[in-house]
Design a protein around this motif. Structure first.
Motif, PDB file in Angstrom:
ATOM      1  N   ASP A  23       2.632  -2.084   5.693  1.00  0.00           N
ATOM      2  CA  ASP A  23       1.315  -2.454   6.891  1.00  0.00           C
ATOM      3  C   ASP A  23       0.281  -1.701   7.334  1.00  0.00           C
ATOM      4  O   ASP A  23      -0.353  -1.599   7.728  1.00  0.00           O
ATOM      5  CB  ASP A  23       1.434  -3.567   7.193  1.00  0.00           C
ATOM      6  CG  ASP A  23       2.531  -3.860   8.289  1.00  0.00           C
ATOM      7  OD1 ASP A  23       3.080  -2.903   8.491  1.00  0.00           O
ATOM      8  OD2 ASP A  23       2.348  -4.958   8.235  1.00  0.00           O
ATOM      9  N   GLN A  24       1.269  -0.471   6.819  1.00  0.00           N
ATOM     10  CA  GLN A  24       0.025   0.916   8.272  1.00  0.00           C
ATOM     11  C   GLN A  24      -0.993   1.544   7.192  1.00  0.00           C
ATOM     12  O   GLN A  24      -2.046   1.596   7.993  1.00  0.00           O
ATOM     13  CB  GLN A  24       1.658   1.839   8.001  1.00  0.00           C
ATOM     14  CG  GLN A  24       2.147   2.299   9.057  1.00  0.00           C
ATOM     15  CD  GLN A  24       3.151   3.156   8.894  1.00  0.00           C
ATOM     16  OE1 GLN A  24       3.740   4.065   7.978  1.00  0.00           O
ATOM     17  NE2 GLN A  24       4.194   3.304  10.145  1.00  0.00           N
ATOM     18  N   PRO A  25      -1.514   1.125   5.538  1.00  0.00           N
ATOM     19  CA  PRO A  25      -2.514   1.905   5.192  1.00  0.00           C
ATOM     20  C   PRO A  25      -3.475   0.144   5.288  1.00  0.00           C
ATOM     21  O   PRO A  25      -4.388   0.634   5.635  1.00  0.00           O
ATOM     22  CB  PRO A  25      -1.921   1.063   3.671  1.00  0.00           C
ATOM     23  CG  PRO A  25      -0.552   1.626   3.823  1.00  0.00           C
ATOM     24  CD  PRO A  25       0.306   1.285   4.662  1.00  0.00           C
ATOM     25  N   GLU A  26      -2.868  -0.372   5.369  1.00  0.00           N
ATOM     26  CA  GLU A  26      -3.784  -1.316   5.711  1.00  0.00           C
ATOM     27  C   GLU A  26      -4.375  -1.341   7.022  1.00  0.00           C
ATOM     28  O   GLU A  26      -5.454  -1.518   6.965  1.00  0.00           O
ATOM     29  CB  GLU A  26      -3.371  -3.191   5.455  1.00  0.00           C
ATOM     30  CG  GLU A  26      -4.366  -4.262   5.015  1.00  0.00           C
ATOM     31  CD  GLU A  26      -5.619  -4.235   4.670  1.00  0.00           C
ATOM     32  OE1 GLU A  26      -6.669  -4.976   4.863  1.00  0.00           O
ATOM     33  OE2 GLU A  26      -5.807  -3.403   2.964  1.00  0.00           O
ATOM     34  N   ALA A  27      -3.402  -1.572   8.051  1.00  0.00           N
ATOM     35  CA  ALA A  27      -3.850  -1.185   9.329  1.00  0.00           C
ATOM     36  C   ALA A  27      -4.876  -0.047   9.536  1.00  0.00           C
ATOM     37  O   ALA A  27      -5.801  -0.078  10.918  1.00  0.00           O
ATOM     38  CB  ALA A  27      -2.500  -1.273  10.300  1.00  0.00           C
ATOM     39  N   GLU A 417      -2.687  -6.970  11.641  1.00  0.00           N
ATOM     40  CA  GLU A 417      -1.052  -6.796  11.878  1.00  0.00           C
ATOM     41  C   GLU A 417      -0.732  -6.530  11.772  1.00  0.00           C
ATOM     42  O   GLU A 417      -0.565  -4.941  10.106  1.00  0.00           O
ATOM     43  CB  GLU A 417      -0.989  -8.372  11.335  1.00  0.00           C
ATOM     44  CG  GLU A 417       0.704  -8.183  11.610  1.00  0.00           C
ATOM     45  CD  GLU A 417       0.621 -10.327  10.939  1.00  0.00           C
ATOM     46  OE1 GLU A 417       0.569 -11.359  11.796  1.00  0.00           O
ATOM     47  OE2 GLU A 417       0.831  -9.828   9.625  1.00  0.00           O
ATOM     48  N   GLN A 418       0.578  -5.151  12.136  1.00  0.00           N
ATOM     49  CA  GLN A 418       1.838  -4.367  11.409  1.00  0.00           C
ATOM     50  C   GLN A 418       3.214  -4.493  11.647  1.00  0.00           C
ATOM     51  O   GLN A 418       3.586  -4.883  12.337  1.00  0.00           O
ATOM     52  CB  GLN A 418       1.054  -2.875  12.312  1.00  0.00           C
ATOM     53  CG  GLN A 418       1.811  -2.075  11.715  1.00  0.00           C
ATOM     54  CD  GLN A 418       1.849  -0.539  12.198  1.00  0.00           C
ATOM     55  OE1 GLN A 418       0.367   0.166  11.435  1.00  0.00           O
ATOM     56  NE2 GLN A 418       2.802   0.531  12.378  1.00  0.00           N
ATOM     57  N   VAL A 419       3.486  -5.521  10.322  1.00  0.00           N
ATOM     58  CA  VAL A 419       4.249  -5.908  11.356  1.00  0.00           C
ATOM     59  C   VAL A 419       5.988  -5.541  10.413  1.00  0.00           C
ATOM     60  O   VAL A 419       7.069  -5.984  10.407  1.00  0.00           O
ATOM     61  CB  VAL A 419       4.770  -7.236  10.965  1.00  0.00           C
ATOM     62  CG1 VAL A 419       3.510  -7.836  12.237  1.00  0.00           C
ATOM     63  CG2 VAL A 419       4.676  -7.806   9.841  1.00  0.00           C
TER      64      VAL A 419
END
Length: 684
Positions: A23-27, A417-419
């Motif tokens: 989920d790094q790209p979205e964050a 969020e980055q989980v």
């Protein structure tokens, strides 16, 4: 106040062998969009090991703004600094933390009538890095990232004064050499024709060598008559040419530059306030305090007149800066342009730390002023108040695995969020077990981990309980140690290394087993008295503690409790949510979790040296026993004064080398060892 320079446009260039995943790209996209649309505050909720630093670097590269990254201690700041340097090798990544190896602030204790004089040891390497950070900002570059501790909110010289002390030269310039030398002295460089050290300059004929305070190189300026003939940087050891320049800017050698006019004005103002304070104490009927303040300040003024400085000159900074009583001091934030980006790492710890600095400083100085040791102007040599700090921020990103209510409120309850971890590792499974027979149950779990060569963390509510539990486990042949605030820095690092290396299987602690501990070998975290609601068992504390097992493929947390509190339930629900999201991502992308491999940090001695027999140890080369210290070595008792002095000199050299390499945990070990050895020398 900060618009004193034209800032040149220069882009950040991110260098990395990895691409954003999970989920790094979205964050990255959400944070970048938020900054571009002008959001004042955002929150990055990133779990341990999810690559928050990489996300931060990508956001910086996207928005191309000077950035200040604030961390709550210099060791974590050093880690961030090294990572950012790796991501931006072609840009200016700087480091700004407290430059003291040791600092004892001035204080007065009325209850025992004890005056404690200021005592300190400045680390030259860190001082160089601080000057380098300010020089990069003064240069007008936009591609600057400064990684800082809370030191950035403490007072320093003003940006206009420092900018006015920058010496600009170019080849072919008509410049009287003696005038140039006077400018160097005004910028606080010291002439030394015998030994050229950092912050010094020397003159040989038509050549002037300047060992710049913020660099490892020497600037060599050569004249032909009154014209600058060449400007070049040379190696500080070999004096071989590194590069030639058509023009060059020399930045001040100190962050507290002042002019002769400012000094004279300051002395007049100090004199006026001294007379007022003497009159104040006299009217109170306290001649002792009146005499004390008169004697101390008159001595300081005499030193300033003769030498240009005195011990504790920072307490007179308001006079030199031309500030009014109560006006905030200049600090590092003044050197950034108005649109700079602030990132606060581990914000749930860093923000309260920033908020607390002013109150602690004010309380200490109140006694000094009330009892005649300092003028009231000492109050204005201080860190920023929290409201002043916030006023100076344009846009901020709070980064934390457990953001506090304040950060969430600033971001209006919205967070990014980055989980997902690039390694595929999951948050630990949480199990709640009754407290009855909890120790016997825990011992069984420890045995299982020991057979798998894994480690266990146990958290208790009190130091005494941690020590008693350690003793109980040791009596049952379980290799255990404890760690809490009474354990020195030296021993803490050695104990953590012993845990990772397998010399102990269990570590028992209170509140130190939370942020910043990276222990991949730990597969079990046991939380005793988990249902005792309070600071140590709050939702954030529990979540941070459970996260210590998130680096292991077999990560698990056991909460021993007779009931499930609100904090426990929040931690369980949040962890289960994260696990479900992580499992789904792994299944969709066919990822198998991978165990993190991390080298064990070298302690003061190697394992091979630990095994060295005492009989062959020469004097002056004592070593540290496992979980022990050099100063505890019995052979030191038989050293004479000369041999102890040799050991002290060697330890101080090692401390400075560690600090130069930004290994502050190692440097802290050597510092503690140095203090112990000095105590032994005094005892001789």
């Amino acid at each position: 106040m900060r618009k004193f320079l034209y800032f040149r446009s220069m882009n950040f260039k991110l260098t990395s062998q990895y691409q954003p995943t999970g989920d790094q790209p979205e964050a990255i996209r959400e944070l970048t969009d938020g900054l571009l649309r002008g959001d004042k505050a955002q929150v990055l909720l990133g779990v341990t090991g999810s690559g928050k630093t990489f996300t931060m670097a990508n956001v910086i590269a996207n928005v191309n703004r000077p950035t200040l990254i604030l961390s709550h201690n210099k060791t974590l700041a050093a880690q961030l600094y090294e990572e950012m340097k790796g991501f931006f090798p072609e840009n200016a990544v700087e480091y700004y933390v407290s430059y003291y190896d040791y600092y004892q602030p001035e204080a007065y204790l009325p209850s025992s009538d004890t005056y404690i004089e200021k005592d300190l040891a400045i680390n030259d390497e860190i001082d160089k890095l601080r000057l380098s950070a300010v020089s990069a900002l003064l240069s007008g570059r936009r591609d600057v990232v400064v990684v800082s501790s809370v030191s950035c909110i403490y007072g320093m010289g003003g940006p206009t004064t420092l900018a006015g002390s920058v010496i600009s030269i170019h080849r072919g310039q008509q410049l009287d050499r003696n005038m140039f030398l006077r400018r160097l002295v005004e910028a606080l460089y010291v002439r030394n024709d015998i030994e050229l050290n950092r912050g010094n300059f020397r003159v040989k004929g038509e050549t002037v060598d300047i060992f710049m305070a913020y660099s490892d190189n020497v600037l060599r300026v050569t004249w032909w008559d009154d014209e600058i003939d060449s400007i070049e940087e040379v190696d500080a050891l070999t004096y071989q040419r590194i590069g030639q320049f058509e023009d060059y800017q020399i930045y001040p050698a100190n962050l507290f530059v002042t002019s002769k006019e400012q000094q004279e004005q300051a002395i007049r103002l100090i004199q006026d306030d001294l007379l007022k304070q003497i009159e104040f104490f006299t009217d109170m009927g306290d001649p002792i305090k009146a005499h004390r303040i008169k004697e101390r300040v008159e001595y300081d003024m005499e030193m300033i007149k003769e030498l240009g400085h005195c011990s504790g000159i920072e307490n007179y900074s308001r006079y030199f800066d031309g500030r009014k009583a109560g006006e905030r001091p200049y600090c590092l934030l003044d050197f950034f342009p108005d649109d700079f980006l602030m990132m606060i790492d581990e914000s749930h710890v860093s923000v309260p730390q920033i908020s607390a600095m002013y109150g602690g400083d004010r309380a200490r100085k109140t006694n000094l002023v009330e009892y005649g040791f300092r003028l009231p102007a000492a109050f204005d040599n201080r860190p920023l108040r929290f409201d002043e700090f916030n006023e100076m921020i344009d846009q901020v990103i709070y980064v934390s695995a457990t953001p506090a209510d304040y950060e969430l409120a600033q971001a209006e309850g919205v967070y990014v969020e980055q989980v997902i971890r690039p390694t595929g590792l999951l948050d630990p499974e949480i199990e709640v077990r009754p407290s009855e027979n909890q120790i016997d149950d825990l011992m069984e779990e420890i045995m299982v981990r020991a057979e798998r060569d894994e480690r266990v963390l146990v958290t208790t509510l009190t130091k005494r309980m941690a020590e008693e539990m350690t003793e109980y486990f040791l009596n049952h042949d379980i290799r255990t140690n404890y760690i809490h605030s009474d354990v020195s820095t030296l021993d803490r690092v050695n104990i953590l290394n012993d845990l990772r290396a397998g010399r102990i299987d269990v570590l028992v602690g209170v509140n130190l087993l939370r942020e910043g501990l990276d222990l991949p070998e730990v597969s079990l975290v046991a939380i005793l008295d988990a249902d005792k609601e309070g600071f140590l068992r709050s939702h954030r504390s529990l979540t941070q503690t459970v996260g210590r097992a998130a680096r292991n493929v077999h990560g698990k947390a056991i909460m021993y409790a007779d009931s499930i509190t609100k904090s426990m339930q929040e931690t369980i629900d949040e962890t289960n949510y994260r696990r479900a999201k992580q499992l789904k991502y792994n299944e969709e992308h066919h990822i198998t979790p991978k165990q993190i491999q991390k080298a064990i940090q070298q302690s003061i001695v190697t394992d091979k040296e630990r095994e060295k027999p005492a009989a062959v140890k020469p004097y002056g080369e004592a070593y540290i026993e496992p979980s022990g210290s050099m100063a505890a070595d019995p052979i030191l008792e038989y050293m004479n004064q000369e041999q102890l002095e040799k050991s002290i000199a060697n330890t101080e050299r090692l401390m400075r080398e560690a600090a130069k390499n930004l290994d502050f945990l190692q440097a802290a070990q050597y510092r503690d060892e140095l203090l112990r050895l000095q105590e032994m020398l005094e005892g001789k």
